[in-house]
Design a protein around this motif. Structure first.
Motif, short mmCIF file in Angstrom:
data_model
loop_
_atom_site.label_atom_id
_atom_site.label_comp_id
_atom_site.label_asym_id
_atom_site.label_seq_id
_atom_site.Cartn_x
_atom_site.Cartn_y
_atom_site.Cartn_z
N ALA A 190 0.93 27.05 -20.93
CA ALA A 190 2.05 25.79 -21.11
C ALA A 190 2.58 25.42 -19.88
CB ALA A 190 2.88 25.98 -22.32
N ASP A 191 2.39 26.30 -18.70
CA ASP A 191 2.84 25.91 -17.38
C ASP A 191 2.01 25.26 -16.53
OD1 ASP A 191 5.35 27.07 -18.26
OD2 ASP A 191 4.65 29.13 -17.62
N ASP A 192 0.83 25.10 -17.02
CA ASP A 192 -0.24 24.61 -16.15
C ASP A 192 0.22 23.08 -15.98
OD1 ASP A 192 -1.92 26.50 -15.81
OD2 ASP A 192 -3.14 26.18 -17.59
N ARG A 193 -0.47 22.25 -14.68
CA ARG A 193 0.26 21.23 -14.30
C ARG A 193 -1.13 20.48 -14.15
NH1 ARG A 193 5.49 21.37 -14.45
NH2 ARG A 193 5.65 19.80 -12.88
N ILE A 194 -0.95 19.01 -14.27
CA ILE A 194 -1.90 17.81 -14.18
C ILE A 194 -1.22 17.22 -13.11
CG2 ILE A 194 -2.97 15.90 -15.36
CD1 ILE A 194 -2.80 17.71 -17.86
N VAL A 195 -1.95 16.79 -12.19
CA VAL A 195 -1.69 15.89 -11.31
C VAL A 195 -2.24 14.49 -11.20
CG1 VAL A 195 -1.36 15.55 -8.59
CG2 VAL A 195 -0.93 17.90 -9.60
N ILE A 196 -1.36 13.54 -11.15
CA ILE A 196 -1.82 11.97 -11.07
C ILE A 196 -1.56 11.47 -10.02
CG2 ILE A 196 -1.78 9.75 -12.31
CD1 ILE A 196 -0.63 12.95 -14.27
N ARG A 197 -2.37 10.86 -9.22
CA ARG A 197 -2.16 10.39 -7.83
C ARG A 197 -2.61 8.97 -7.71
NH1 ARG A 197 -1.61 13.67 -3.44
NH2 ARG A 197 -2.32 15.51 -4.49
N CYS A 198 -1.75 8.21 -7.40
CA CYS A 198 -1.98 6.44 -7.37
C CYS A 198 -2.18 6.09 -6.04
CB CYS A 198 -1.02 5.89 -8.31
SG CYS A 198 -0.66 6.25 -9.75
N GLY A 232 -3.97 0.40 -2.86
CA GLY A 232 -4.82 -0.14 -1.72
C GLY A 232 -4.52 -1.79 -1.65
N GLU A 233 -5.20 -2.43 -0.48
CA GLU A 233 -4.99 -3.76 -0.29
C GLU A 233 -5.61 -4.39 -1.04
OE1 GLU A 233 -3.55 -5.14 2.17
OE2 GLU A 233 -3.21 -3.55 3.61
N ASP A 234 -6.79 -4.10 -1.81
CA ASP A 234 -7.34 -4.87 -3.01
C ASP A 234 -7.59 -4.24 -4.10
OD1 ASP A 234 -9.08 -3.04 -1.93
OD2 ASP A 234 -10.92 -4.43 -1.97
N ARG A 235 -7.15 -2.86 -4.37
CA ARG A 235 -7.37 -2.17 -5.44
C ARG A 235 -6.31 -0.99 -5.72
NH1 ARG A 235 -12.45 0.99 -2.70
NH2 ARG A 235 -12.16 -0.88 -1.41
N ILE A 236 -6.30 -0.46 -6.77
CA ILE A 236 -5.51 0.63 -7.14
C ILE A 236 -6.58 2.04 -7.61
CG2 ILE A 236 -5.23 0.37 -9.60
CD1 ILE A 236 -2.35 1.68 -9.23
N GLU A 237 -6.27 2.92 -7.00
CA GLU A 237 -7.19 4.12 -7.14
C GLU A 237 -6.41 5.20 -8.06
OE1 GLU A 237 -10.29 3.76 -3.69
OE2 GLU A 237 -9.64 5.76 -4.11
N VAL A 238 -6.66 5.79 -9.19
CA VAL A 238 -5.90 6.78 -9.74
C VAL A 238 -6.80 8.02 -9.96
CG1 VAL A 238 -4.54 7.01 -11.72
CG2 VAL A 238 -4.50 4.96 -11.03
N ALA A 274 3.66 1.25 -10.74
CA ALA A 274 3.32 1.31 -9.42
C ALA A 274 2.15 0.05 -9.17
CB ALA A 274 2.54 2.67 -9.12
N ALA A 275 1.25 -0.07 -10.27
CA ALA A 275 0.14 -1.21 -10.13
C ALA A 275 0.91 -2.79 -10.24
CB ALA A 275 -0.71 -1.44 -11.24
N SER A 276 2.06 -2.58 -10.95
CA SER A 276 3.01 -4.07 -10.82
C SER A 276 3.62 -4.66 -9.54
CB SER A 276 3.98 -3.81 -11.92
OG SER A 276 3.27 -3.90 -12.83
N LEU A 277 3.71 -3.29 -8.62
CA LEU A 277 3.98 -3.80 -7.22
C LEU A 277 3.36 -4.81 -6.55
CD1 LEU A 277 5.16 -0.02 -5.98
CD2 LEU A 277 6.74 -1.98 -6.65
N GLU A 278 2.18 -4.65 -6.81
CA GLU A 278 1.27 -5.69 -6.15
C GLU A 278 1.04 -7.05 -7.02
OE1 GLU A 278 -0.65 -6.55 -3.57
OE2 GLU A 278 -0.76 -8.32 -4.66
N THR A 311 0.75 -1.03 0.05
CA THR A 311 0.08 -0.13 -0.03
C THR A 311 0.95 1.32 0.17
OG1 THR A 311 -0.11 0.13 2.33
CG2 THR A 311 -1.87 -1.20 1.21
N GLY A 312 0.35 2.41 -0.39
CA GLY A 312 1.03 3.65 -0.40
C GLY A 312 0.49 4.57 -1.44
N GLU A 313 0.97 5.82 -1.58
CA GLU A 313 0.79 6.67 -2.55
C GLU A 313 1.94 7.12 -3.49
OE1 GLU A 313 -2.22 10.20 -2.18
OE2 GLU A 313 -0.34 10.82 -1.70
N VAL A 314 1.70 7.12 -4.85
CA VAL A 314 2.75 7.88 -5.80
C VAL A 314 2.05 8.97 -6.46
CG1 VAL A 314 3.81 7.43 -7.83
CG2 VAL A 314 3.48 5.50 -6.19
N VAL A 315 2.56 9.91 -6.51
CA VAL A 315 2.20 11.26 -7.09
C VAL A 315 2.79 11.98 -8.26
CG1 VAL A 315 1.39 13.77 -6.70
CG2 VAL A 315 1.13 11.97 -4.90
N LEU A 316 2.32 12.08 -9.12
CA LEU A 316 2.93 12.49 -10.39
C LEU A 316 2.62 14.09 -10.90
CD1 LEU A 316 3.32 9.86 -13.29
CD2 LEU A 316 5.10 11.23 -12.59
#
Lengths: 150, 113
Positions: free
Chosen positions: A61-69, A72-78, A26-30, A2-7
């Protein structure tokens, strides 16, 4: 695991490949996450991130997009969050009929239907300040993998 | 990620072999390559995705546009892919039929007229 990865990426299409790479890694860690489910997740994340990038087309063009993974124990939420002008998810046209005589006239409109069918849950929250798409994929599918979007 | 596009003419078919990832960043390159082939007079186009690593709806959309362009000049086009990861978006959207998806270039050449 479990944990969080942020891009945090610039709203540019040449970062799409990196987003897919990181989310899939990140998903492959499970170890119990099936490869075909990770493949589905890669496409769904690509669709959501593409929409986010395109929503910034008229912005800086400087705007950002944030991807947060969230792993979880039984899932990934992105979650894919942009700062674009937003849209009304309920006003989207249905996916084009693949057998319609004029099917080749319609080039776009498949991204969100694909995103929905490839994940166990896809939630879109949009306002004039931006859009957040939350995708959930369970390690073990909640239902049979569908074979058509409609 | 780069997109590598190799074009070869075999038995009257322009075979467009695509490697890499087909998405918003790389799609315009393939769109332009196919448009140039049609503009140069090619009427039989085979899009070979058997070495492709990734495709999403942007890739599907540009292939829809390419098929429309080829048909507008009474041409023929098919798409070849054998990997389930690549075939799945076509099948989910029903575009496997509209885009003449076949498992290999050899099968496509053998069944297309």
């Amino acid at each position: 695991m479990t944990g969080e990865v942020v891009l945090d990426i610039p709203a540019r299409s040449d970062f799409l490949s990196l987003v897919r790479l990181v989310v899939a890694a990140a998903a492959s860690l499970e170890p119990t996450f099936r490869d075909d489910r990770i493949d589905d997740l890669r496409i769904a994340v690509s669709e959501a991130t593409t929409n986010a990038i395109e929503s910034h087309a008229d912005l800086s063009a400087d705007d950002r997009i944030v991807i947060r993974c969230n792993l979880g124990e039984d899932r990934i939420e992105v979650e894919i969050r942009d700062q674009g002008p937003g849209f009304d998810p309920s006003a989207l046209a249905p996916p084009p009929d693949p057998e319609a005589p004029d099917r080749l006239e319609i080039e776009r409109g498949l991204g969100i239907p694909l995103m929905r069918v490839l994940t166990d849950d896809a939630e879109i929250r949009s306002s004039e300040d931006g859009t957040a798409v939350r995708l959930v994929v369970y390690h073990t599918p909640r239902a049979e993998r569908p074979d058509r979007i409609a | 990620m780069q997109l590598d596009v190799d074009i070869a003419v075999r038995g009257g078919w322009a075979v467009v072999a695509v490697r890499g990832e087909l998405d918003l960043a790389t799609g315009p390159q393939l769109r332009q390559e196919i448009a140039s082939l049609v503009a140069d007079g090619h009427r039989q186009i085979a899009v070979d995705l058997t070495a492709l690593d990734f495709i999403d709806s942007i890739g599907l959309g540009l292939l829809v546009a390419a098929m429309k362009r080829v048909r507008s000049v009474d041409g023929t086009m098919f798409v070849a892919a054998d990997d389930d990861r690549i075939r799945r978006p076509f099948e989910l959207t029903g575009l496997d039929v509209a885009l003449n998806l076949v498992p290999s270039v050899e099968v496509g050449v053998g069944t297309s007229t």
